[in-house]
Scaffold this motif. Structure first.
Motif, short mmCIF file in Angstrom:
data_model
loop_
_atom_site.label_atom_id
_atom_site.label_comp_id
_atom_site.label_asym_id
_atom_site.label_seq_id
_atom_site.Cartn_x
_atom_site.Cartn_y
_atom_site.Cartn_z
N ASP A 68 0.27 -7.69 -11.54
CA ASP A 68 1.62 -7.39 -11.06
C ASP A 68 1.59 -6.82 -9.64
OD1 ASP A 68 2.74 -8.19 -13.49
OD2 ASP A 68 2.49 -6.20 -14.35
N ILE A 69 0.64 -5.92 -9.38
CA ILE A 69 0.52 -5.30 -8.07
C ILE A 69 0.17 -6.34 -7.00
CG2 ILE A 69 -0.88 -3.70 -6.68
CD1 ILE A 69 -1.14 -1.98 -9.22
N ILE B 18 3.07 -8.51 -6.10
CA ILE B 18 4.02 -7.86 -5.19
C ILE B 18 3.50 -7.92 -3.76
CG2 ILE B 18 4.95 -5.60 -4.52
CD1 ILE B 18 5.10 -4.97 -7.55
N LYS C 73 3.74 -11.61 -2.44
CA LYS C 73 5.11 -12.04 -2.19
C LYS C 73 5.70 -11.37 -0.95
CE LYS C 73 6.39 -13.43 -6.86
NZ LYS C 73 7.14 -13.09 -8.10
N ASN C 74 5.10 -10.27 -0.53
CA ASN C 74 5.55 -9.61 0.69
C ASN C 74 4.68 -9.99 1.89
OD1 ASN C 74 7.82 -7.35 0.31
ND2 ASN C 74 6.67 -7.57 -1.60
N VAL D 170 4.17 -0.20 -10.91
CA VAL D 170 4.77 -1.36 -10.25
C VAL D 170 5.79 -0.92 -9.21
CG1 VAL D 170 6.17 -3.43 -10.60
CG2 VAL D 170 4.35 -2.86 -12.23
N LYS D 171 6.61 0.08 -9.54
CA LYS D 171 7.59 0.58 -8.58
C LYS D 171 6.90 1.23 -7.38
CE LYS D 171 11.41 1.29 -11.82
NZ LYS D 171 12.34 2.27 -12.45
N GLU E 232 5.79 -1.43 -5.05
CA GLU E 232 6.91 -1.95 -4.26
C GLU E 232 7.20 -1.03 -3.07
OE1 GLU E 232 9.92 -2.23 -7.22
OE2 GLU E 232 9.28 -4.22 -7.93
N THR F 205 5.01 0.72 -1.44
CA THR F 205 3.95 0.59 -0.43
C THR F 205 4.20 -0.55 0.55
OG1 THR F 205 2.54 -0.89 -1.75
CG2 THR F 205 2.25 1.49 -2.06
N GLY G 179 7.26 -1.51 1.49
CA GLY G 179 8.55 -1.31 2.14
C GLY G 179 8.39 -0.91 3.59
N ASP H 135 9.83 5.71 -0.51
CA ASP H 135 11.07 5.00 -0.79
C ASP H 135 12.17 5.48 0.17
OD1 ASP H 135 12.83 3.40 -2.73
OD2 ASP H 135 13.79 5.36 -2.76
#
Length: 318
Positions: free
Chosen positions: A24-25, A28, A31-32, A109-110, A113, A115, A117, A296
């Motif tokens: 999952d990590i 992410i 995809k970025n 996972v959050k 996400e 990291t 941003g 965040d």
């Protein structure tokens, strides 16, 4: 072209939970638009050495996952570099004090996400002689618990492990004769504990570092506990700590950007929960807003609002 990321993780931190989330990590990150170099830590200081020796001008982001010790190694390596690369942090340790202070999500996972941003926090970083620390340098009672407690115990009990191990030691408290130079004041006394921090919590307990704590103001929160002369004084100190209040005749507390310690004997220190060596002298300096830590956006705004509030309170008190 894809951006380049160095991803370092401690596969055994906490309950080794990251192993179940790696796909999952990485998804992410990919995809970025990141091209990822992955490194699972192998020994004590390899993360520090890896970051220190990264070639200049190649990586746009370093992400690390583990506990406070893993983050400490990455930060130490980064502070030894000319080029300071932004750091993303996925906390998977037992207590994760620094992550809690920056409100980095506990959900893996959050956190991943966050990291990738665009928002970051310019955090103060501490120097300890020729070493570095993220959020705490400490000596005395309880401070050896984190690096002497087995990983298996930490995994099962979390930060309660530190308390359980520490309670065993109350019958054999050791004190150190110290000279402490801080804010133009010189203190000479016997101390059983001392901490210089840049964190809202220590060992999972909030408010242990005092009030009006800011992580980017160039100031540490420092506290030193004097040696109790009898069991009644010891109980009073323990009660003070349990209610998370540093206002006591047995505790010297300061806000400062520099502290100098000297002693006739070498004193064992911990840096971010890891053994920091034995030292007769220690010079601790705050490097204001030294590194960029990914956070965040919502939490960044909350931190800024908190800082403005605390600054207003300080101005009013003056």
């Amino acid at each position: 072209m894809r951006k380049k990321m160095m991803f370092i993780f401690n596969p055994f931190a906490g309950k080794a939970q990251i192993k179940n989330k790696l796909i999952d990590i990485l998804d992410i990150f990919t995809k970025n638009d990141f091209e990822i170099t992955i490194y699972p830590t192998q020994r004590g200081e390899d993360a520090m050495e890896l970051i220190r020796d990264l070639p200049e001008g190649i990586y746009e982001l370093v992400v690390c996952s583990g506990g406070d010790g893993t983050l400490d190694q990455v930060v130490t390596g980064m502070m030894k570099r000319q080029e300071k690369i932004p750091i993303g942090y996925i906390p998977t340790g037992s207590t994760n004090d620094f992550a809690n202070s920056l409100k980095i999500p506990k959900n893996i996972v959050k956190a991943a996400e966050v990291t990738v941003g665009n928002d970051y926090f310019l955090s103060d970083i501490g120097s300890f002689n020729h070493d570095n620390f993220v959020y705490i340098a400490a000596f005395g009672i309880f401070t050896d618990v984190s690096y002497q407690t087995k990983q298996e115990v930490k995994n099962i009990l979390g930060h309660a492990a530190y308390i359980l191990e520490g309670v065993k030691r109350l019958s054999s408290i050791r004190s150190y004769q110290l000279k402490i130079e801080c804010n133009g004041e010189i203190i000479e006394d016997e101390f059983i504990f001392g901490m210089v921090t840049n964190s809202i919590s220590v060992g999972g307990f909030k408010n242990m570092t005092g009030k009006n704590v800011l992580l980017d103001d160039g100031l540490f929160e420092a506290a030193f506990i004097k040696k109790p002369n009898n069991p009644i004084e010891l109980q009073e100190i323990i009660a003070t700590l349990l209610i998370e209040d540093l206002n006591s005749q047995y505790i010297c507390s300061y806000k400062t950007n520099r502290v100098v310690f000297s002693s006739e004997e070498a004193i064992p220190w911990t840096l971010d929960g890891e053994f920091g060596g034995e030292h007769k002298e220690a010079v601790i300096i705050n490097n204001k807003q030294a590194l960029s830590i990914k956070v965040d956006l919502e939490q960044k705004l909350l931190i800024q609002q908190h800082n403005e509030k605390e600054n207003n309170c300080t101005d009013t008190s003056l």
